[in-house]
Design an enzyme around this catalytic site. Structure first.
Site, PDB file in Angstrom:
ATOM      1  N   LYS A 105     -48.533 -12.341 -44.460  1.00 31.28           N
ATOM      2  CA  LYS A 105     -47.292 -12.886 -43.893  1.00 31.28           C
ATOM      3  C   LYS A 105     -47.493 -13.108 -42.409  1.00 31.28           C
ATOM      4  O   LYS A 105     -48.326 -12.430 -41.787  1.00 31.28           O
ATOM      5  CB  LYS A 105     -46.126 -11.893 -44.103  1.00 31.28           C
ATOM      6  CG  LYS A 105     -44.782 -12.574 -44.164  1.00 31.28           C
ATOM      7  CD  LYS A 105     -44.549 -13.169 -45.550  1.00 31.28           C
ATOM      8  CE  LYS A 105     -43.242 -13.869 -45.683  1.00 31.28           C
ATOM      9  NZ  LYS A 105     -43.017 -14.281 -47.086  1.00 31.28           N
ATOM     10  N   GLY A 217     -26.109 -16.617 -48.478  1.00 28.70           N
ATOM     11  CA  GLY A 217     -27.187 -17.377 -47.820  1.00 28.70           C
ATOM     12  C   GLY A 217     -27.240 -18.757 -48.438  1.00 28.70           C
ATOM     13  O   GLY A 217     -27.298 -18.876 -49.666  1.00 28.70           O
ATOM     14  N   TYR A 218     -27.168 -19.803 -47.614  1.00 25.00           N
ATOM     15  CA  TYR A 218     -27.127 -21.155 -48.167  1.00 25.00           C
ATOM     16  C   TYR A 218     -28.188 -22.028 -47.497  1.00 25.00           C
ATOM     17  O   TYR A 218     -27.933 -23.139 -47.051  1.00 25.00           O
ATOM     18  CB  TYR A 218     -25.720 -21.747 -47.991  1.00 25.00           C
ATOM     19  CG  TYR A 218     -25.299 -22.633 -49.143  1.00 25.00           C
ATOM     20  CD1 TYR A 218     -25.228 -22.148 -50.433  1.00 25.00           C
ATOM     21  CD2 TYR A 218     -24.973 -23.977 -48.938  1.00 25.00           C
ATOM     22  CE1 TYR A 218     -24.843 -22.953 -51.497  1.00 25.00           C
ATOM     23  CE2 TYR A 218     -24.582 -24.785 -49.996  1.00 25.00           C
ATOM     24  CZ  TYR A 218     -24.524 -24.258 -51.256  1.00 25.00           C
ATOM     25  OH  TYR A 218     -24.134 -25.064 -52.317  1.00 25.00           O
ATOM     26  N   GLY A 219     -29.411 -21.481 -47.419  1.00 25.48           N
ATOM     27  CA  GLY A 219     -30.543 -22.246 -46.890  1.00 25.48           C
ATOM     28  C   GLY A 219     -31.327 -22.808 -48.056  1.00 25.48           C
ATOM     29  O   GLY A 219     -30.758 -23.128 -49.106  1.00 25.48           O
ATOM     30  N   ASN A 220     -32.639 -22.881 -47.900  1.00 28.15           N
ATOM     31  CA  ASN A 220     -33.474 -23.447 -48.970  1.00 28.15           C
ATOM     32  C   ASN A 220     -33.275 -22.708 -50.292  1.00 28.15           C
ATOM     33  O   ASN A 220     -32.970 -23.323 -51.319  1.00 28.15           O
ATOM     34  CB  ASN A 220     -34.950 -23.395 -48.528  1.00 28.15           C
ATOM     35  CG  ASN A 220     -35.892 -23.870 -49.623  1.00 28.15           C
ATOM     36  OD1 ASN A 220     -36.059 -23.201 -50.634  1.00 28.15           O
ATOM     37  ND2 ASN A 220     -36.487 -25.027 -49.445  1.00 28.15           N
ATOM     38  N   ALA A 221     -33.412 -21.388 -50.269  1.00 20.26           N
ATOM     39  CA  ALA A 221     -33.322 -20.611 -51.513  1.00 20.26           C
ATOM     40  C   ALA A 221     -31.899 -20.629 -52.079  1.00 20.26           C
ATOM     41  O   ALA A 221     -31.679 -20.922 -53.267  1.00 20.26           O
ATOM     42  CB  ALA A 221     -33.788 -19.176 -51.250  1.00 20.26           C
ATOM     43  N   GLY A 222     -30.914 -20.339 -51.240  1.00 18.86           N
ATOM     44  CA  GLY A 222     -29.531 -20.207 -51.707  1.00 18.86           C
ATOM     45  C   GLY A 222     -28.911 -21.515 -52.169  1.00 18.86           C
ATOM     46  O   GLY A 222     -28.239 -21.563 -53.206  1.00 18.86           O
ATOM     47  N   TYR A 223     -29.142 -22.583 -51.414  1.00 19.62           N
ATOM     48  CA  TYR A 223     -28.549 -23.873 -51.795  1.00 19.62           C
ATOM     49  C   TYR A 223     -29.066 -24.319 -53.168  1.00 19.62           C
ATOM     50  O   TYR A 223     -28.291 -24.663 -54.066  1.00 19.62           O
ATOM     51  CB  TYR A 223     -28.857 -24.954 -50.741  1.00 19.62           C
ATOM     52  CG  TYR A 223     -28.576 -26.336 -51.289  1.00 19.62           C
ATOM     53  CD1 TYR A 223     -27.260 -26.753 -51.510  1.00 19.62           C
ATOM     54  CD2 TYR A 223     -29.616 -27.196 -51.668  1.00 19.62           C
ATOM     55  CE1 TYR A 223     -26.997 -27.999 -52.073  1.00 19.62           C
ATOM     56  CE2 TYR A 223     -29.351 -28.434 -52.227  1.00 19.62           C
ATOM     57  CZ  TYR A 223     -28.041 -28.829 -52.432  1.00 19.62           C
ATOM     58  OH  TYR A 223     -27.775 -30.053 -53.013  1.00 19.62           O
TER      59      TYR A 223
HETATM   60  P1  NAD Z   1     -33.400 -20.541 -44.738  1.00 26.20           P
HETATM   61  O1  NAD Z   1     -33.686 -20.398 -43.307  1.00 26.20           O
HETATM   62  O2  NAD Z   1     -33.546 -21.886 -45.354  1.00 26.20           O
HETATM   63  O3  NAD Z   1     -31.892 -20.044 -45.034  1.00 26.20           O
HETATM   64  C1  NAD Z   1     -31.399 -18.806 -44.669  1.00 26.20           C
HETATM   65  C2  NAD Z   1     -29.900 -18.805 -44.935  1.00 26.20           C
HETATM   66  O4  NAD Z   1     -29.382 -17.495 -44.739  1.00 26.20           O
HETATM   67  C3  NAD Z   1     -29.130 -19.740 -44.012  1.00 26.20           C
HETATM   68  O5  NAD Z   1     -28.095 -20.388 -44.728  1.00 26.20           O
HETATM   69  C4  NAD Z   1     -28.505 -18.769 -42.991  1.00 26.20           C
HETATM   70  O6  NAD Z   1     -27.296 -19.264 -42.435  1.00 26.20           O
HETATM   71  C5  NAD Z   1     -28.243 -17.582 -43.904  1.00 26.20           C
HETATM   72  N1  NAD Z   1     -28.078 -16.329 -43.153  1.00 26.20           N
HETATM   73  C6  NAD Z   1     -28.740 -15.894 -42.059  1.00 26.20           C
HETATM   74  N2  NAD Z   1     -28.256 -14.694 -41.665  1.00 26.20           N
HETATM   75  C7  NAD Z   1     -27.277 -14.377 -42.535  1.00 26.20           C
HETATM   76  C8  NAD Z   1     -26.405 -13.278 -42.677  1.00 26.20           C
HETATM   77  N3  NAD Z   1     -26.444 -12.254 -41.817  1.00 26.20           N
HETATM   78  N4  NAD Z   1     -25.531 -13.282 -43.714  1.00 26.20           N
HETATM   79  C9  NAD Z   1     -25.493 -14.313 -44.592  1.00 26.20           C
HETATM   80  N5  NAD Z   1     -26.280 -15.395 -44.508  1.00 26.20           N
HETATM   81  C10 NAD Z   1     -27.161 -15.416 -43.505  1.00 26.20           C
HETATM   82  O7  NAD Z   1     -34.296 -19.441 -45.472  1.00 26.20           O
HETATM   83  P2  NAD Z   1     -34.769 -19.428 -46.987  1.00 26.20           P
HETATM   84  O8  NAD Z   1     -36.096 -20.076 -47.055  1.00 26.20           O
HETATM   85  O9  NAD Z   1     -33.678 -19.882 -47.876  1.00 26.20           O
HETATM   86  O10 NAD Z   1     -35.015 -17.853 -47.180  1.00 26.20           O
HETATM   87  C11 NAD Z   1     -33.955 -16.960 -47.525  1.00 26.20           C
HETATM   88  C12 NAD Z   1     -34.564 -15.687 -48.107  1.00 26.20           C
HETATM   89  O11 NAD Z   1     -35.377 -16.041 -49.220  1.00 26.20           O
HETATM   90  C13 NAD Z   1     -35.464 -14.898 -47.150  1.00 26.20           C
HETATM   91  O12 NAD Z   1     -35.359 -13.518 -47.423  1.00 26.20           O
HETATM   92  C14 NAD Z   1     -36.859 -15.386 -47.531  1.00 26.20           C
HETATM   93  O13 NAD Z   1     -37.855 -14.434 -47.170  1.00 26.20           O
HETATM   94  C15 NAD Z   1     -36.679 -15.527 -49.024  1.00 26.20           C
HETATM   95  N6  NAD Z   1     -37.682 -16.408 -49.630  1.00 26.20           N
HETATM   96  C16 NAD Z   1     -37.688 -17.765 -49.384  1.00 26.20           C
HETATM   97  C17 NAD Z   1     -38.670 -18.556 -49.969  1.00 26.20           C
HETATM   98  C18 NAD Z   1     -38.703 -20.047 -49.797  1.00 26.20           C
HETATM   99  O14 NAD Z   1     -39.577 -20.695 -50.395  1.00 26.20           O
HETATM  100  N7  NAD Z   1     -37.788 -20.649 -49.047  1.00 26.20           N
HETATM  101  C19 NAD Z   1     -39.637 -17.959 -50.798  1.00 26.20           C
HETATM  102  C20 NAD Z   1     -39.588 -16.588 -51.027  1.00 26.20           C
HETATM  103  C21 NAD Z   1     -38.598 -15.827 -50.427  1.00 26.20           C
END
Ligand code: NAD
Length: 415
Positions: A105, A217-223
């Site tokens: 990482k 959480g509504y980023g890549n994973a959540g959306y």
């Molecule tokens: P991202 O940056 O796209 O989105 C993060 C989201 O979380 C955003 O909507 C942000 O507003 C929200 N957020 C931040 N702080 C917050 C809080 N205190 N309360 C509620 N929401 C909050 O990130 P991502 O890629 O979606 O990653 C999210 C999680 O998934 C992380 O733990 C990451 O390690 C894990 N993950 C992601 C991937 C991937 O491919 N994207 C793969 C494995 C694990």
């Protein structure tokens, strides 16, 4: 959210697993600490002409099963212990999915929301200048994570290719499609989690067509989790949140429209005239499925007794602390542990590496089929181990993964 040391959490999880599986003491000693780590200071010229020094890390946890792999995070609260924990989880995740890879990482302490695109580009290139000798297609292959994206990966791949004097698409995954990215990478983490969720729902006797879902959480994973839960299985998404707050609509939200609102305004809050809820409340809602998809340590011994979901699908890394895990298990809540649930991203990243080496690219349908197969096999192996030893799903996932890493270390003569 409490601030506990995430690496201690990862170590305590391994300790519990070592006890159950009576892990050899030499193997245990190796697996309790990272194999190698690099700390770098990165001077970056800012738009106002000043130079700022950013701290960056890269941790390679264990490479017994192959080159190490893991994302890069740009976050103001990044710490070396968070990166160590995430590198450990990548080791278990790659082993659990039976990928021929170890775990790593990386992270940079910075606030990308306060930086311009050109500052982000210079920081991305500076990070590669700092770590390039440490990484490579057959050594360690980074990928996107929190607040990094395909554009950041493109700059990093370009910098590495310039330094080494040749096109090196295989040095990094999660790249844009036009420069060696894979079909299906955008939603891979969420899609993989949903394939696991489908299997979990079968095991728990839940009909997903009638299930309600909350996503933190509504980023890549959540959306994508919200969008695919609705489009693939017909679930009703009743609540979502981001760093600014959450929204609740018991009649069901339209995930795409909420996504468009977030893209326009920067947040899901104020989407239409519906109920606002906090990031704490969303976790305790009366729903069938809870998907933590934001940050770590959000479910603790304090709020675990209030969790009402039947399944918690951990798309985020480390959202449940070990004490809370025990409470959820006692309360009969089925947890799909992070390094199983969010393994879709690294699995499609691995497919991307294979395609880069192969110089031949698969279509999206083929990627989805291969991902489904990998996730289903991994979920079933964890469920089987959990039933066999009468342990929770996280401990079971640890046992499957650690056994595979130990087997590789034994074959290589390390223990
Ligand atoms: P991202 O940056 O796209 O989105 C993060 C989201 O979380 C955003 O909507 C942000 O507003 C929200 N957020 C931040 N702080 C917050 C809080 N205190 N309360 C509620 N929401 C909050 O990130 P991502 O890629 O979606 O990653 C999210 C999680 O998934 C992380 O733990 C990451 O390690 C894990 N993950 C992601 C991937 C991937 O491919 N994207 C793969 C494995 C694990």
């Amino acid at each position: 959210m409490i601030k506990s040391n995430l690496f201690e959490v990862a170590q305590r999880q391994l300790d519990a697993c070592a006890k159950i599986m009576k892990l050899d003491s030499n193997a245990y000693a190796i697996l309790r600490t990272p194999m190698r780590e690099l700390h770098v200071s990165l001077p970056v010229r800012m738009d106002d002409g000043t130079t700022r020094i950013f701290q960056g890390f890269r941790v390679q946890y264990n490479d017994a099963r192959g080159p190490t792999k893991g994302g890069i995070r740009f976050h103001p609260d990044e710490t070396i212990d968070t990166v160590r924990a995430l590198a450990a989880w990548m080791t278990w995740k790659c082993a659990l999915l039976d990928l021929p890879l170890g775990g790593a990482k990386g992270g940079v302490i910075c606030d990308p929301k306060k930086m311009s695109q050109s500052e982000l580009e210079r920081l991305s290139r500076a990070y590669i200048q700092g770590i390039w000798q440490f990484i490579g297609p057959d050594k360690d292959i980074p990928a996107p994570d929190v607040y990094t994206n395909p554009q950041v990966m493109a700059w990093m791949m370009d910098e590495y290719s310039k330094i080494t004097g040749k096109s090196q698409f295989g040095v990094i995954t999660g790249k844009p499609f036009c420069i060696g990215g894979s079909a299906g990478r955008g939603d891979a983490t969420a899609r993989g989690g949903l394939y696991a969720l489908r299997e979990a729902a079968k095991a728990c006797g839940i009909d997903l067509k009638k299930a309600t879902v909350a996503v933190q959480g509504y980023g890549n994973a959540g959306y994508y989790a919200a969008e695919l839960a609705k489009s693939l299985f017909g679930c009703k998404i009743i609540a979502v949140s981001d760093s600014k707050g959450g929204i609740l609509d018991k009649k069901g939200l339209n995930p795409e429209a909420v996504g468009e609102h977030k893209a326009k305004t920067g947040s899901v809050v104020d989407y239409s005239k519906i109920e606002a809820i906090s990031n704490e409340e969303i976790l305790e809602l009366e729903v069938d499925i809870l998907i933590p998809a934001a940050l770590e340590n959000v479910i603790t011994e304090k709020n675990a007794p209030n969790i009402k979901a039947k399944i918690v699908a951990e798309l985020a890394n480390g959202p449940i602390i070990p004490e809370a895990d025990n409470i959820l298990y006692k309360n009969g809540i089925h947890v799909i542990p992070d390094f199983l649930c969010n393994a879709g991203g690294v699995t499609v990243s691995y497919f991307e590496m294979v395609q880069n080496f192969y110089m031949y690219y698969w279509d999206e349908k083929e990627i989805h089929q291969r991902l489904d197969e990998k996730m289903t096999i991994a979920y079933q192996s964890v469920l089987g181990t959990s039933e066999k030893y009468k342990i929770n799903m996280r401990q079971a996932a640890y046992i499957v993964a650690v056994q595979r890493v130990v087997e590789a270390m034994e074959c290589r003569g390390w223990v």
